[in-house]
Scaffold this motif. Structure first.
Motif, PDB file in Angstrom:
ATOM      1  N   VAL A  75      -7.801 -25.717 -19.735  1.00  0.00           N
ATOM      2  CA  VAL A  75      -8.998 -26.320 -20.318  1.00  0.00           C
ATOM      3  C   VAL A  75      -9.049 -27.818 -20.003  1.00  0.00           C
ATOM      4  O   VAL A  75      -8.034 -28.436 -19.693  1.00  0.00           O
ATOM      5  CB  VAL A  75      -9.044 -26.135 -21.855  1.00  0.00           C
ATOM      6  N   VAL A  76     -10.261 -28.345 -20.101  1.00  0.00           N
ATOM      7  CA  VAL A  76     -10.492 -29.783 -20.037  1.00  0.00           C
ATOM      8  C   VAL A  76     -11.192 -30.135 -21.327  1.00  0.00           C
ATOM      9  O   VAL A  76     -12.235 -29.546 -21.651  1.00  0.00           O
ATOM     10  CB  VAL A  76     -11.369 -30.165 -18.820  1.00  0.00           C
ATOM     11  N   GLN A  77     -10.624 -31.048 -22.077  1.00  0.00           N
ATOM     12  CA  GLN A  77     -11.212 -31.448 -23.344  1.00  0.00           C
ATOM     13  C   GLN A  77     -12.140 -32.634 -23.114  1.00  0.00           C
ATOM     14  O   GLN A  77     -11.707 -33.694 -22.686  1.00  0.00           O
ATOM     15  CB  GLN A  77     -10.112 -31.825 -24.348  1.00  0.00           C
ATOM     16  N   GLU A  78     -13.419 -32.435 -23.362  1.00  0.00           N
ATOM     17  CA  GLU A  78     -14.405 -33.507 -23.284  1.00  0.00           C
ATOM     18  C   GLU A  78     -14.601 -34.050 -24.695  1.00  0.00           C
ATOM     19  O   GLU A  78     -14.086 -33.488 -25.661  1.00  0.00           O
ATOM     20  CB  GLU A  78     -15.727 -32.971 -22.728  1.00  0.00           C
ATOM     21  N   ALA A  79     -15.366 -35.109 -24.838  1.00  0.00           N
ATOM     22  CA  ALA A  79     -15.569 -35.744 -26.141  1.00  0.00           C
ATOM     23  C   ALA A  79     -16.133 -34.771 -27.175  1.00  0.00           C
ATOM     24  O   ALA A  79     -15.675 -34.748 -28.317  1.00  0.00           O
ATOM     25  CB  ALA A  79     -16.492 -36.947 -26.000  1.00  0.00           C
ATOM     26  N   ASP A  80     -17.104 -33.947 -26.771  1.00  0.00           N
ATOM     27  CA  ASP A  80     -17.766 -33.082 -27.745  1.00  0.00           C
ATOM     28  C   ASP A  80     -17.686 -31.591 -27.433  1.00  0.00           C
ATOM     29  O   ASP A  80     -18.344 -30.791 -28.078  1.00  0.00           O
ATOM     30  CB  ASP A  80     -19.228 -33.510 -27.909  1.00  0.00           C
ATOM     31  N   HIS A  81     -16.890 -31.201 -26.434  1.00  0.00           N
ATOM     32  CA  HIS A  81     -16.761 -29.780 -26.113  1.00  0.00           C
ATOM     33  C   HIS A  81     -15.515 -29.538 -25.254  1.00  0.00           C
ATOM     34  O   HIS A  81     -14.937 -30.469 -24.708  1.00  0.00           O
ATOM     35  CB  HIS A  81     -18.010 -29.247 -25.417  1.00  0.00           C
ATOM     36  N   THR A  82     -15.149 -28.272 -25.162  1.00  0.00           N
ATOM     37  CA  THR A  82     -14.012 -27.856 -24.352  1.00  0.00           C
ATOM     38  C   THR A  82     -14.519 -27.039 -23.177  1.00  0.00           C
ATOM     39  O   THR A  82     -15.363 -26.151 -23.346  1.00  0.00           O
ATOM     40  CB  THR A  82     -13.042 -26.995 -25.195  1.00  0.00           C
ATOM     41  N   ILE A  83     -14.007 -27.338 -21.989  1.00  0.00           N
ATOM     42  CA  ILE A  83     -14.385 -26.614 -20.787  1.00  0.00           C
ATOM     43  C   ILE A  83     -13.221 -25.716 -20.374  1.00  0.00           C
ATOM     44  O   ILE A  83     -12.089 -26.181 -20.244  1.00  0.00           O
ATOM     45  CB  ILE A  83     -14.740 -27.583 -19.647  1.00  0.00           C
ATOM     46  N   LEU A  84     -13.504 -24.431 -20.205  1.00  0.00           N
ATOM     47  CA  LEU A  84     -12.516 -23.457 -19.744  1.00  0.00           C
ATOM     48  C   LEU A  84     -12.582 -23.381 -18.227  1.00  0.00           C
ATOM     49  O   LEU A  84     -13.665 -23.405 -17.647  1.00  0.00           O
ATOM     50  CB  LEU A  84     -12.828 -22.072 -20.327  1.00  0.00           C
ATOM     51  N   ARG A  85     -11.418 -23.261 -17.582  1.00  0.00           N
ATOM     52  CA  ARG A  85     -11.356 -23.213 -16.129  1.00  0.00           C
ATOM     53  C   ARG A  85     -10.592 -21.969 -15.683  1.00  0.00           C
ATOM     54  O   ARG A  85      -9.536 -21.680 -16.222  1.00  0.00           O
ATOM     55  CB  ARG A  85     -10.654 -24.462 -15.594  1.00  0.00           C
ATOM     56  N   TRP A  86     -11.128 -21.250 -14.700  1.00  0.00           N
ATOM     57  CA  TRP A  86     -10.418 -20.108 -14.129  1.00  0.00           C
ATOM     58  C   TRP A  86     -10.948 -19.832 -12.728  1.00  0.00           C
ATOM     59  O   TRP A  86     -11.962 -20.397 -12.318  1.00  0.00           O
ATOM     60  CB  TRP A  86     -10.520 -18.883 -15.020  1.00  0.00           C
ATOM     61  N   LEU A  87     -10.227 -18.994 -11.992  1.00  0.00           N
ATOM     62  CA  LEU A  87     -10.685 -18.630 -10.661  1.00  0.00           C
ATOM     63  C   LEU A  87     -10.475 -17.147 -10.417  1.00  0.00           C
ATOM     64  O   LEU A  87      -9.706 -16.484 -11.109  1.00  0.00           O
ATOM     65  CB  LEU A  87     -10.015 -19.469  -9.575  1.00  0.00           C
ATOM     66  N   SER A  88     -11.172 -16.667  -9.407  1.00  0.00           N
ATOM     67  CA  SER A  88     -11.084 -15.274  -8.995  1.00  0.00           C
ATOM     68  C   SER A  88     -10.995 -15.238  -7.475  1.00  0.00           C
ATOM     69  O   SER A  88     -11.681 -16.005  -6.792  1.00  0.00           O
ATOM     70  CB  SER A  88     -12.339 -14.529  -9.458  1.00  0.00           C
ATOM     71  N   ILE A  89     -10.149 -14.355  -6.959  1.00  0.00           N
ATOM     72  CA  ILE A  89     -10.077 -14.123  -5.517  1.00  0.00           C
ATOM     73  C   ILE A  89     -10.515 -12.681  -5.284  1.00  0.00           C
ATOM     74  O   ILE A  89     -10.012 -11.763  -5.926  1.00  0.00           O
ATOM     75  CB  ILE A  89      -8.662 -14.358  -4.958  1.00  0.00           C
ATOM     76  N   ASP A  90     -11.479 -12.521  -4.370  1.00  0.00           N
ATOM     77  CA  ASP A  90     -12.076 -11.213  -4.112  1.00  0.00           C
ATOM     78  C   ASP A  90     -12.129 -10.924  -2.620  1.00  0.00           C
ATOM     79  O   ASP A  90     -12.311 -11.833  -1.811  1.00  0.00           O
ATOM     80  CB  ASP A  90     -13.516 -11.167  -4.634  1.00  0.00           C
ATOM     81  N   LYS A  91     -12.036  -9.654  -2.282  1.00  0.00           N
ATOM     82  CA  LYS A  91     -12.254  -9.215  -0.900  1.00  0.00           C
ATOM     83  C   LYS A  91     -13.745  -8.943  -0.748  1.00  0.00           C
ATOM     84  O   LYS A  91     -14.343  -8.219  -1.553  1.00  0.00           O
ATOM     85  CB  LYS A  91     -11.455  -7.948  -0.608  1.00  0.00           C
ATOM     86  N   GLU A  92     -14.343  -9.508   0.292  1.00  0.00           N
ATOM     87  CA  GLU A  92     -15.766  -9.354   0.528  1.00  0.00           C
ATOM     88  C   GLU A  92     -16.031  -8.184   1.481  1.00  0.00           C
ATOM     89  O   GLU A  92     -15.117  -7.683   2.123  1.00  0.00           O
ATOM     90  CB  GLU A  92     -16.341 -10.654   1.104  1.00  0.00           C
ATOM     91  N   SER A  93     -17.273  -7.774   1.585  1.00  0.00           N
ATOM     92  CA  SER A  93     -17.630  -6.627   2.422  1.00  0.00           C
ATOM     93  C   SER A  93     -17.323  -6.860   3.900  1.00  0.00           C
ATOM     94  O   SER A  93     -17.100  -5.904   4.647  1.00  0.00           O
ATOM     95  CB  SER A  93     -19.106  -6.267   2.240  1.00  0.00           C
ATOM     96  N   ASP A  94     -17.286  -8.111   4.337  1.00  0.00           N
ATOM     97  CA  ASP A  94     -16.966  -8.409   5.736  1.00  0.00           C
ATOM     98  C   ASP A  94     -15.465  -8.607   5.955  1.00  0.00           C
ATOM     99  O   ASP A  94     -15.050  -9.107   6.999  1.00  0.00           O
ATOM    100  CB  ASP A  94     -17.745  -9.629   6.227  1.00  0.00           C
ATOM    101  N   GLU A  95     -14.661  -8.221   4.942  1.00  0.00           N
ATOM    102  CA  GLU A  95     -13.198  -8.300   4.973  1.00  0.00           C
ATOM    103  C   GLU A  95     -12.656  -9.711   4.749  1.00  0.00           C
ATOM    104  O   GLU A  95     -11.448  -9.921   4.750  1.00  0.00           O
ATOM    105  CB  GLU A  95     -12.613  -7.723   6.270  1.00  0.00           C
ATOM    106  N   SER A  96     -13.525 -10.708   4.560  1.00  0.00           N
ATOM    107  CA  SER A  96     -13.045 -12.048   4.243  1.00  0.00           C
ATOM    108  C   SER A  96     -12.615 -12.076   2.768  1.00  0.00           C
ATOM    109  O   SER A  96     -12.873 -11.130   2.017  1.00  0.00           O
ATOM    110  CB  SER A  96     -14.137 -13.089   4.506  1.00  0.00           C
ATOM    111  N   LEU A  97     -11.963 -13.150   2.378  1.00  0.00           N
ATOM    112  CA  LEU A  97     -11.532 -13.339   0.998  1.00  0.00           C
ATOM    113  C   LEU A  97     -12.260 -14.540   0.428  1.00  0.00           C
ATOM    114  O   LEU A  97     -12.360 -15.577   1.086  1.00  0.00           O
ATOM    115  CB  LEU A  97     -10.023 -13.610   0.920  1.00  0.00           C
ATOM    116  N   SER A  98     -12.779 -14.408  -0.783  1.00  0.00           N
ATOM    117  CA  SER A  98     -13.463 -15.530  -1.414  1.00  0.00           C
ATOM    118  C   SER A  98     -12.667 -15.998  -2.623  1.00  0.00           C
ATOM    119  O   SER A  98     -12.096 -15.193  -3.356  1.00  0.00           O
ATOM    120  CB  SER A  98     -14.884 -15.149  -1.833  1.00  0.00           C
ATOM    121  N   VAL A  99     -12.638 -17.309  -2.784  1.00  0.00           N
ATOM    122  CA  VAL A  99     -12.059 -17.934  -3.972  1.00  0.00           C
ATOM    123  C   VAL A  99     -13.233 -18.514  -4.743  1.00  0.00           C
ATOM    124  O   VAL A  99     -13.950 -19.384  -4.244  1.00  0.00           O
ATOM    125  CB  VAL A  99     -11.053 -19.046  -3.611  1.00  0.00           C
ATOM    126  N   ALA A 100     -13.452 -18.003  -5.944  1.00  0.00           N
ATOM    127  CA  ALA A 100     -14.536 -18.483  -6.799  1.00  0.00           C
ATOM    128  C   ALA A 100     -13.925 -19.231  -7.974  1.00  0.00           C
ATOM    129  O   ALA A 100     -13.086 -18.684  -8.689  1.00  0.00           O
ATOM    130  CB  ALA A 100     -15.389 -17.323  -7.291  1.00  0.00           C
TER     131      ALA A 100
END
Length: 121
Positions: free
Chosen positions: A26-51
């Protein structure tokens, strides 16, 4: 079942077209908390995406579905996405760019358990 995947499990899941995810904290801002995460997926063209995702902390013990939380940047509804030709390149990018841990990848859907751990600490 072990929560975290080893290197071989990460590669196998991605080769089979199954996503892996990682809670980045998480990142704590003055008035809210931000959650952070990522996903790695195999795409239809066989490439890999990091979101990469950042969302507002809108959950609680009864509502753990971080996929449904409001994103910090609504113009990026699928996260900030980078694409790679190999699993190794995608994982290396996630670790270098987002400080992902090589030992903390989970199967898709387990990110809620990571979020539960965060709110219960």
């Amino acid at each position: 079942m072990m929560r975290y995947l080893n290197k071989d499990e990460i590669q196998s899941r991605l080769r089979l077209g199954k996503s892996v995810e990682q809670w980045l904290g998480v990142v704590q801002e003055a008035d809210h908390t931000i959650l952070r995460w990522l996903s790695i997926d195999k795409e239809s063209d066989e490439s890999l995406s990091v979101a990469y995702f950042e969302s507002f902390n809108e959950g609680n013990e009864d509502f753990l579905d971080i996929y449904a939380f409001s994103l910090v940047d609504p113009d990026e509804p699928f996260g900030v996405i980078d694409t790679f030709s190999s699993v190794a390149d995608a994982v290396e990018f996630a670790e270098a760019t987002y400080k992902a841990s090589p030992n903390k990848y989970t199967a898709a859907g387990m990110i809620q358990e990571e979020y539960r751990d965060y709110i219960n600490r």
